[in-house]
Design an enzyme around this catalytic site. Structure first.
Site, PDB file in Angstrom:
ATOM      1  N   PHE A 128       1.296  -0.033  -2.288  1.00 16.45           N
ATOM      2  CA  PHE A 128       1.384   2.230  -2.273  1.00 16.45           C
ATOM      3  C   PHE A 128       0.582   2.083  -3.799  1.00 16.45           C
ATOM      4  O   PHE A 128       1.591   1.810  -4.491  1.00 16.45           O
ATOM      5  CB  PHE A 128       2.010   2.897  -1.733  1.00 16.45           C
ATOM      6  CG  PHE A 128       1.444   4.310  -1.774  1.00 16.45           C
ATOM      7  CD1 PHE A 128       1.370   4.924  -0.190  1.00 16.45           C
ATOM      8  CD2 PHE A 128       2.154   4.819  -2.352  1.00 16.45           C
ATOM      9  CE1 PHE A 128       0.385   5.346  -0.437  1.00 16.45           C
ATOM     10  CE2 PHE A 128       0.900   6.659  -2.497  1.00 16.45           C
ATOM     11  CZ  PHE A 128       0.263   6.597  -2.131  1.00 16.45           C
ATOM     12  N   ASP A 215       2.750  -1.895 -11.225  1.00 18.02           N
ATOM     13  CA  ASP A 215       3.246  -0.201 -10.896  1.00 18.02           C
ATOM     14  C   ASP A 215       4.750  -0.046 -10.792  1.00 18.02           C
ATOM     15  O   ASP A 215       5.534  -0.555  -9.658  1.00 18.02           O
ATOM     16  CB  ASP A 215       2.347  -0.015  -9.586  1.00 18.02           C
ATOM     17  CG  ASP A 215       2.501   1.434  -8.691  1.00 18.02           C
ATOM     18  OD1 ASP A 215       3.615   2.054  -9.026  1.00 18.02           O
ATOM     19  OD2 ASP A 215       1.404   1.396  -8.001  1.00 18.02           O
ATOM     20  N   LYS A 245       6.417  10.113 -11.705  1.00 20.01           N
ATOM     21  CA  LYS A 245       6.846  10.395 -11.371  1.00 20.01           C
ATOM     22  C   LYS A 245       8.019  10.959 -12.035  1.00 20.01           C
ATOM     23  O   LYS A 245       8.299  11.952 -12.768  1.00 20.01           O
ATOM     24  CB  LYS A 245       7.921   9.150  -9.595  1.00 20.01           C
ATOM     25  CG  LYS A 245       6.957   8.522  -8.354  1.00 20.01           C
ATOM     26  CD  LYS A 245       7.311   8.605  -7.202  1.00 20.01           C
ATOM     27  CE  LYS A 245       6.477   8.648  -6.402  1.00 20.01           C
ATOM     28  NZ  LYS A 245       6.216   9.537  -5.638  1.00 20.01           N
TER      29      LYS A 245
END
Ligand SMILES: Cc1ncc(COP(=O)(O)O)c(C=O)c1O
Length: 399
Positions: A128, A215, A245
């Site tokens: 993702f 990532d 985040k």
């Protein structure tokens, strides 16, 4: 009532009005233990006094100028991030998808600089990377692609945690310029690769002059008990690393860090962001990093990870319907043999916020500031829910 918000999310029927530490309060005054941190964002919990103070002071001083001027707080944050990560330079943006877009652009431009007109980025099944067109193409989930074809060209996909498949892909694609992956696939079902996998990816990238692009949007900023998840692998340094985040604990900020061959690929005019790295976001991110240091957060994650894993293993021992318990620091996955999405609502009814990903994997991402009692409470509530849920299923389903 007309719904003026686009229905892009399936939402639970609860709204929170305030939060303190690891607790949230809803519109009715009910309290919830947050074992999700807004999906790995509020690592320092809610309304952390240092973060609140930083926001208030900086908002009252200077929020935004522009990237056409010097921004000293941006430089300070880049200095701190490069010191912690051993990377060399940082581009700031506002989200994980944007950080990954920057990474993808770096890979393509790196390819062009080597005379490759149609560069290919190797990505992973089950990954993702975000919801923009390029990052959803990089994402290894057909549900995320559906309805948005044609996808962006220049991506090929291999199974995760399979170095042979990766070597074959690299040999098959002479236009390959980069390998993009997560050090732990969180959205994809808490998939933790073999201990030697990232080192293997690194050495393949070095041999074949490919960029290793990690990532760390979900795994970064202390979530796994090191500043960045890759740091569990001694001597492995990516060429590109993306963050977002928890970097702002709720203040939107993303970052794309580069080292080695990826340094200097993007030049003035190649990329940008109006908001990226503004004084407010950078002040907050600096305060997040300082607080992780002063509050000894990495140690808390390590200690309570061990306690919680032991707790789950004991409480769920002998449960045939539990396939596996996995954890990387404060990313916990309890995989059942059957779909279990209804557990999210059942946990909410008991005052606990959890998530289920990949249909069968209970995902817990508690704030890194929980204490031992709160950790025990999470383990007990989740384990009881799992046991009751499995007991309510027919034998054939669970076997
Ligand atoms: C690993 C990873 N990369 C990228 C993203 C996208 O981040 P954002 O939603 O901030 O665009 C996410 C979000 O869940 C993620 O987990």
């Amino acid at each position: 009532m007309t719904n003026t918000v686009m229905p892009t999310y399936g939402r639970l029927d609860v709204a929170f009005v305030s939060g303190k530490g690891v607790w949230l309060t809803d519109t009715q005054g009910n309290q919830y233990l947050d074992a999700l941190s807004g999906i790995a964002v509020c690592n320092l919990g809610h309304s952390h006094p240092a973060i609140t103070k930083a926001i208030c002071e900086q908002a009252g001083t200077l929020m935004h100028t522009s990237n056409i001027y010097q921004i000293p707080l941006q430089t300070q944050l880049a200095d701190k991030l490069t010191e912690l990560s051993a990377m060399e330079q940082v581009f700031f943006c506002n989200s994980g998808a944007e950080a990954n877009e920057a990474a993808i652009k770096i890979a393509r431009k790196y390819g062009h600089s080597k005379g490759i007109d149609k560069p290919v980025i190797i990505v992973m099944d089950g990954s993702f990377h975000g919801r923009t067109l390029a990052t959803l193409t990089a994402t290894g989930n057909p549900k995320v692609h559906a309805g948005f074809e044609p996808l962006v060209p220049g991506f090929v996909r291999v199974p995760y945690n399979d170095l042979d498949a990766l070597r074959m892909a690299v040999s098959h694609w002479p236009e390959a310029v980069a390998i993009m992956l997560e050090p732990v696939q969180a959205e994809g079902g808490i998939k933790i690769p073999d201990q030697d996998y990232l080192a293997g990816v690194r050495s393949l990238c070095t041999q074949r002059k490919l960029l290793m692009m990690l990532d760390e949007v979900q795994t970064g900023i202390a979530r796994t008990g090191e500043w960045f998840c890759v740091q569990h692998n001694e001597g492995v340094l990516p060429d590109v690393m993306t963050l977002a985040k928890a970097l702002g604990n709720g203040m939107p900020i993303g970052a794309c860090l580069v080292s080695g061959a990826a340094v200097g690929v993007l030049e003035a005019g190649n990329h940008g962001s109006t908001f990226g790295g503004n004084p407010l976001a950078c002040k907050v991110a600096l305060t997040v990093l300082e607080t992780i240091e002063t509050d000894n957060i990495l140690q808390n994650v390590k200690t309570l990870n061990a306690q919680m894993v032991r707790g789950f293993e004991q409480a769920l021992a002998g449960q045939d319907g539990v396939k596996q318990i996995r954890a990387a620091g404060f990313i916990f996955g309890i995989e059942l043999k059957i779909p279990c999405t209804e557990l999210v609502q059942q946990a909410l009814n008991k005052g606990l916020l959890i998530n289920v990903t990949a249909d069968k994997v209970i995902r817990l991402l508690p704030p890194l500031v929980i204490n031992a009692d709160e950790a025990k409470q999470i383990v007990k509530t989740v384990s009881d829910l799992v046991i009751d849920f499995l007991a309510s299923q027919t034998i054939e389903n669970v076997a």
